[in-house]
Design a protein around this motif. Structure first.
Motif, PDB file in Angstrom:
ATOM      1  N   ALA A 130       2.213  -4.461  -9.973  1.00 28.07           N
ATOM      2  CA  ALA A 130       1.458  -3.209  -9.843  1.00 28.07           C
ATOM      3  C   ALA A 130       1.557  -2.655  -8.425  1.00 28.07           C
ATOM      4  O   ALA A 130       1.678  -1.444  -8.241  1.00 28.07           O
ATOM      5  N   CYS A 131       1.516  -3.532  -7.434  1.00 26.21           N
ATOM      6  CA  CYS A 131       1.636  -3.090  -6.040  1.00 26.21           C
ATOM      7  C   CYS A 131       2.992  -2.446  -5.778  1.00 26.21           C
ATOM      8  O   CYS A 131       3.076  -1.406  -5.119  1.00 26.21           O
TER       9      CYS A 131
ATOM     10  N   ARG B  21       4.973  -1.095  -8.051  1.00 27.80           N
ATOM     11  CA  ARG B  21       5.058   0.134  -8.838  1.00 27.80           C
ATOM     12  C   ARG B  21       4.272   1.269  -8.182  1.00 27.80           C
ATOM     13  O   ARG B  21       4.710   2.412  -8.164  1.00 27.80           O
ATOM     14  N   GLN B  22       3.094   0.952  -7.625  1.00 29.02           N
ATOM     15  CA  GLN B  22       2.233   1.975  -7.021  1.00 29.02           C
ATOM     16  C   GLN B  22       2.484   2.139  -5.525  1.00 29.02           C
ATOM     17  O   GLN B  22       1.767   2.860  -4.861  1.00 29.02           O
ATOM     18  N   GLN B  23       3.470   1.446  -5.007  1.00 31.62           N
ATOM     19  CA  GLN B  23       3.848   1.494  -3.596  1.00 31.62           C
ATOM     20  C   GLN B  23       2.677   1.148  -2.678  1.00 31.62           C
ATOM     21  O   GLN B  23       2.432   1.795  -1.667  1.00 31.62           O
TER      22      GLN B  23
END
Length: 169
Positions: A114-115, A117-119
Motif C-alpha cells: 500500500a505504501c 502504491r500510494q507513494q
C-alpha cells in the motif's frame, strides 16, 4: 419358475417402455460463474502469495548492538540519523499487537504494498514489547523487502523501542 419370472420382466419392460429420456427439473448454475469465482480466488491467492513472498523466517540479518537499524546498499547512512531524530514523520501506522507471525507477515506485506502504491515515503510498524517474538522477527522481514530503503527504532514521540520507522523507495 425362473422362466415365468423372465416372462414377467419382459412383459413389464414392454409396458413401461419410454420414448424419450426424462430430464431433471433441477436448475443448474451456468459454468461461467464458477470460473469467475475461481479466477477471483486465484487472484486473491496470488496477492496473498505476493504479500508473503518477500518474508522468510529462515533468513537472519546481522544487526549491530544498540537500537535496531538498517540501511540498504547504495543509501546514505545519514538517512538513519534522520529517522532516529524523527525527521520523517510516518504517514501510515501498522500495529501488530496480538497478531500471529503468519498474520503479521501478511499485514506487513500489505502495508508495504500500500505504501508503494500510494507513494508513502515513511511508515511506522508497532510490534510492542510482549514476548518479543514479533519484535525480534520484524527487522529480519523488513530487510528482505526490496522497497525498504532503511529503518530505525522510532523516537519516543512515535512509539520508542516498540516501533520501527520504515523509509521506502
Amino acid at each position: 419358475m425362473s422362466n415365468d419370472l423372465d416372462d414377467d420382466f419382459a412383459l413389464f419392460r414392454e409396458q413401461v417402455k419410454v420414448d424419450r429420456r426424462i430430464r431433471s427439473e433441477t436448475y443448474q448454475a451456468p459454468r461461467q460463474q464458477r470460473r469467475i469465482r475461481s479466477q477471483q480466488n486465484t487472484e486473491q491467492r496470488t496477492r496473498q502469495q505476493q504479500a508473503e513472498f518477500f518474508f522468510s523466517d529462515n533468513f537472519r540479518a546481522y544487526f549491530p548492538e544498540g537500537p535496531v537499524r538498517f540501511c540498504a546498499d547504495g543509501e546514505s547512512s545519514h538517512i538513519l540519523k534522520q529517522l532516529r531524530r524523527g525527521d520523517y514523520p510516518p504517514e501510515l501506522l501498522l500495529d501488530l499487537h496480538g497478531m500471529t507471525q503468519a498474520v503479521a507477515k501478511r499485514e506487513l506485506g500489505a502495508l508495504l504494498r500500500a505504501c508503494v502504491r500510494q507513494q508513502v515515503e515513511c511508515c511506522a510498524v508497532m510490534s510492542g514489547h510482549g514476548k518479543g517474538i514479533l519484535k525480534e522477527n520484524l527487522p529480519h522481514w523488513l530487510v528482505q523487502h526490496p522497497a525498504v530503503r532503511a529503518f530505525h527504532q522510532a523516537p519516543a514521540a512515535y512509539g520508542g523501542n516498540a516501533t520501527l520507522l520504515v523509509l521506502l523507495k
